[in-house]
Motif scaffolding. Structure first.
Motif, PDB file in Angstrom:
ATOM      1  N   GLU A   7      20.947  16.240  31.932  1.00 56.83           N
ATOM      2  CA  GLU A   7      19.646  16.180  32.608  1.00 56.83           C
ATOM      3  C   GLU A   7      18.734  17.295  32.579  1.00 56.83           C
ATOM      4  N   GLN A   9      14.378  18.899  32.970  1.00 56.39           N
ATOM      5  CA  GLN A   9      13.006  18.714  33.420  1.00 56.39           C
ATOM      6  C   GLN A   9      12.095  18.987  32.023  1.00 56.39           C
ATOM      7  N   THR A  11       9.230  20.265  30.136  1.00 63.50           N
ATOM      8  CA  THR A  11       8.321  21.277  30.114  1.00 63.50           C
ATOM      9  C   THR A  11       7.221  21.279  29.666  1.00 63.50           C
ATOM     10  N   ASN A  52      12.807  10.413  36.448  1.00 64.88           N
ATOM     11  CA  ASN A  52      12.865  10.681  38.060  1.00 64.88           C
ATOM     12  C   ASN A  52      13.731   9.665  38.726  1.00 64.88           C
ATOM     13  N   ASN A  66       7.482  18.477  34.340  1.00 68.15           N
ATOM     14  CA  ASN A  66       8.171  18.324  35.520  1.00 68.15           C
ATOM     15  C   ASN A  66       8.964  16.837  35.878  1.00 68.15           C
ATOM     16  N   ASP A  67       8.813  15.902  34.956  1.00 68.28           N
ATOM     17  CA  ASP A  67       9.606  14.706  35.311  1.00 68.28           C
ATOM     18  C   ASP A  67      11.099  15.185  34.973  1.00 68.28           C
ATOM     19  N   THR A  68      12.145  14.452  35.657  1.00 71.07           N
ATOM     20  CA  THR A  68      13.222  14.750  35.244  1.00 71.07           C
ATOM     21  C   THR A  68      13.948  13.629  34.455  1.00 71.07           C
TER      22      THR A  68
END
Length: 114
Positions: A7, A9, A11, A52, A66-68
């Motif tokens: 997992e 995020q 960048t 997300n 910032n999406d996961t």
């Protein structure tokens, strides 16, 4: 229960790129799992890649800063449709063993046309 294998995020340097592209970039954690572009594309199409907490089946999906992005193990794939996933927050119950999170996936389906 399903296991999150990796997992991360997204960048700034990977902002507005396609999911299948970032999953193969050496500075992105999922790249250490996928050995080929085909492996990456197959995992996305089988519903193993979440953005997300939503399963993504389109390997050309654009991701934003910032999406996961999460990769779950094979048996977590539930259906050939986009699904919401309830992952525990930091206050929720979860087991941790050697840095691996175990989470429960709940899937609800609405009948078509209702």
């Amino acid at each position: 229960e399903a296991t999150i294998l990796a997992e991360a995020q997204v960048t700034r340097n990977l902002d507005s790129k396609r999911l299948k592209w970032i999953c193969r970039q050496s500075d992105f954690p999922l790249s250490k799992i996928f050995k080929s572009k085909k492996e990456c594309t197959d995992a996305i199409k089988r519903g193993r890649v979440y953005v997300n907490q939503i399963a993504v089946l389109d390997d050309s999906r654009i991701v934003r800063e910032n999406d996961t992005v999460s990769l779950v193990n094979e048996y977590a794939s539930l259906h050939k449709s986009t699904e919401h996933v309830n992952l525990p927050d930091s206050d929720g119950p979860q087991d941790e063993m050697m840095g691996v999170k175990f989470v429960k996936f709940i899937s609800l389906q609405k009948p078509q046309g209702t």
